[in-house]
Structures are given as structure tokens and as C-alpha cells.
Design a protein around this motif. Sequence first.
Motif, short mmCIF file in Angstrom:
data_model
loop_
_atom_site.label_atom_id
_atom_site.label_comp_id
_atom_site.label_asym_id
_atom_site.label_seq_id
_atom_site.Cartn_x
_atom_site.Cartn_y
_atom_site.Cartn_z
N ARG A 1 26.54 1.89 100.42
CA ARG A 1 27.67 0.77 100.15
C ARG A 1 27.47 -0.80 98.84
O ARG A 1 27.60 -1.18 98.38
N THR B 1 36.30 4.89 98.67
CA THR B 1 35.91 5.11 97.46
C THR B 1 35.40 6.26 97.25
O THR B 1 36.26 7.45 97.85
N TRP C 1 24.53 0.33 96.97
CA TRP C 1 25.24 0.95 95.31
C TRP C 1 26.38 -0.18 94.65
O TRP C 1 26.34 -0.04 93.64
N VAL C 2 27.25 -0.40 95.12
CA VAL C 2 28.61 -1.11 95.03
C VAL C 2 27.69 -2.40 94.07
O VAL C 2 28.46 -2.62 92.95
N ALA D 1 28.23 6.35 97.14
CA ALA D 1 27.43 6.45 98.67
C ALA D 1 28.52 6.40 98.86
O ALA D 1 30.15 5.73 98.99
N ARG D 2 28.65 7.10 100.04
CA ARG D 2 29.69 7.06 101.23
C ARG D 2 29.53 5.60 102.11
O ARG D 2 30.08 5.08 103.36
N GLU E 1 33.94 -4.96 95.64
CA GLU E 1 34.88 -4.34 94.83
C GLU E 1 35.89 -5.45 94.34
O GLU E 1 35.61 -5.17 93.14
N VAL F 1 30.45 -5.76 100.11
CA VAL F 1 31.23 -4.77 100.04
C VAL F 1 32.30 -4.96 99.11
O VAL F 1 32.59 -4.64 97.80
N THR G 1 28.11 3.01 105.58
CA THR G 1 28.58 1.95 104.71
C THR G 1 27.04 0.50 104.48
O THR G 1 26.67 -0.03 103.19
#
Length: 269
Positions: free
Chosen positions: A99, A89, A102-103, A93-94, A42, A38, A96
Amino acid sequence: MSDEQRVTVEVTDGVADVRLARPDKRNALDPAMFEGLVHTGERLKADRSVRVVVLSGEGPDFCAGLDFGSFRAMASGERLSASAQLPDTDGPARATGQRAAWVWAELPVPVIAAIRGNALGGGLQIALGADIRIVAPDARLSVLEAKWGLIPDMTGTQVLPELVGRDVAKELTLTGRFVSGTEAAALGLCTRTDDDPVGAALELARGIAGRSPHAVRAAKRLLDLAGRVDLATGFAAEQEEIGALIGSPNQVEAVTAGFEKRDPVFRDA
């Protein structure tokens, strides 16, 4: 272990070579690996110098899914992934695991997953976050959660039917059966096969990185809308994107370089 040790990144000429770096454990997912994925995604979102991402695993495997410690913790109802320390975020997607997969779909640039060895359970779902998947013919892929009395909860239930169709997605999910890279490509689970998926992915990435980054990002945005919005919205988005591109510095450079028979020099900003 820090997220930097779990996931490595090397950027060369606009191509980010991202690798899951836990080969002794088949790059299995633990809280530190989730954090690494993640946080890396990011960081890459904000890096305008990155034009394409190649996502692979160190060693013989892409990712074998959750590590055994996570399964043992589940026996007492604990989810170790919930202990991962992640940035805030506002995306869909919430959780862990969601994310971590989906990141890669959220990156504004193309992401190419290079799959060799095992891509199982959560590991496969991470690969589904990529735009393109190049897989070794003898790779082993599985929506393996059924074996453990679970369901794919890292975006897989929503992404997989879009790729292979609802019926095939159900068959793969309900059985947890293994498919080879060759069958995965035939099903639409992967884009194509190559005996050297990492080398092929890097070669493809370098080709894409040589195109106008603004056009590439616009194309990804539009193609991600397809089937998810009504046609009027999609067609209007096309016209908005093309209007922004025509006459822009990079579009002029593409045309000029083409007529002058030279390689274009594009701006990232």
C-alpha cells in the motif's frame, strides 16, 4: 513518531511537494514511515485542488529501504510493518508495504518521483509507484532484497517487468546489483536523468499543473489501462473520456485561452 513527522506535504499552485522526512536514517522505512506514506497518499486522493504530486526524500537520499530494526525483527519471524495502523482499502494492494508503494499509482493525478542518493529495496519500489521518475545520474538504485534472503514484496514483482522487461527485471531482482541513475534511465527503470532531480520534477509538475486537470486525469486513466485491458476495452475508454471532455468548461477554456493568447484559468471541481 506520528506519520506527519515522517512525511511532509506542501501544496503550492496545485503542486503537492511530498517528502519522506527521516534524513538522519536515509528515510528508511519503519512502521511510522509506512503509515505516513499511506495516510498522505489517501489524503491527497481526496484533495481536488492537487493537480500533480512530486515525491522525494529530505536530505541526500530518496529512501534506503527497510530500517535495521525491521531486519532484526525478521530473525524471529516478526514483520514490524504489520503493526502499522492504516485505513481500510478495497484496492488490489493489501499488505502494508504494498500500500505504501501502490497508493501513489492510485492517485488520480500524475506523481513524479525525484530520486537522488539511494533508492534501495522498498525505497525503489515506492518510486515505482510514481508515473514518472527523474533521477540524479549518480544515484544508486537496487532491487536489494536478494541480499537479505527476501523478494521484493511491495508490488515490485508485478510493476518492474512492465517497465524494464521480464528478463531485465529478473536480472536485477536475482542479483540485487546496484545501478546508477544513468543506467537506470537507459534500462527504462527511470524516465530521465537530471543533476537536480527535485528541481526538474517541480518544474515539470508546474507545467502539467497548468493544463486542464480534467484532461490530465483522463490521460492518466487511459494510459494506465494500456496493456492491462484488451484493445476493444481501451479504445472504448478513449471514446468515453473524449466524449466527456469535448465542450466541458475546462476544454472550452483551453481553446478560448489559446485563441486569446493568454494563460487559461481552469476549474478543479
